[in-house]
Write a protein that holds these residues in place. Structure first.
Motif, PDB file in Angstrom:
ATOM      1  N   ILE A 275      -0.258   1.796  -2.235  1.00  0.00           N
ATOM      2  CA  ILE A 275       1.098   1.533  -1.732  1.00  0.00           C
ATOM      3  C   ILE A 275       1.488   2.576  -0.695  1.00  0.00           C
ATOM      4  O   ILE A 275       2.032   2.256   0.363  1.00  0.00           O
ATOM      5  N   ALA A 276       1.208   3.841  -0.995  1.00  0.00           N
ATOM      6  CA  ALA A 276       1.567   4.912  -0.056  1.00  0.00           C
ATOM      7  C   ALA A 276       0.826   4.751   1.267  1.00  0.00           C
ATOM      8  O   ALA A 276       1.429   4.875   2.338  1.00  0.00           O
TER       9      ALA A 276
ATOM     10  N   GLN B  66      -0.469   2.050   2.594  1.00  0.00           N
ATOM     11  CA  GLN B  66      -0.046   0.857   3.320  1.00  0.00           C
ATOM     12  C   GLN B  66       1.300   1.058   4.007  1.00  0.00           C
ATOM     13  O   GLN B  66       1.590   0.406   5.006  1.00  0.00           O
ATOM     14  N   GLN B  67       2.115   1.969   3.482  1.00  0.00           N
ATOM     15  CA  GLN B  67       3.405   2.248   4.102  1.00  0.00           C
ATOM     16  C   GLN B  67       3.303   3.367   5.128  1.00  0.00           C
ATOM     17  O   GLN B  67       4.308   3.815   5.658  1.00  0.00           O
TER      18      GLN B  67
ATOM     19  N   GLU C 123       2.233   6.473   4.659  1.00  0.00           N
ATOM     20  CA  GLU C 123       2.409   7.821   4.138  1.00  0.00           C
ATOM     21  C   GLU C 123       1.041   8.441   3.859  1.00  0.00           C
ATOM     22  O   GLU C 123       0.058   7.752   3.683  1.00  0.00           O
TER      23      GLU C 123
END
Length: 50
Positions: free
Chosen positions: A24-25, A27-28, A30
């Motif tokens: 998730i990180a 893909q965003q 970060e």
């Protein structure tokens, strides 16, 4: 033996959760930094204790 299976299941769940947080990180946009490692460690400890 049952104790070993319980902890192995918790460890697998914690690794899957840490991997999910990382995906998730990334893909965003970060970067994986110390806070992600701390969150993964807390999740692992909580799942192993439970």
């Amino acid at each position: 033996m049952n104790h070993f299976i319980k902890h192995t299941g918790g460890l697998v769940l914690a690794i899957a959760g840490a991997f999910s947080f990382g995906v998730i990180a990334l893909q965003q946009g970060e970067s994986i930094n110390a806070i992600w490692i701390v969150i993964a460690t807390i999740c692992e400890e909580v799942s192993v204790i439970a």
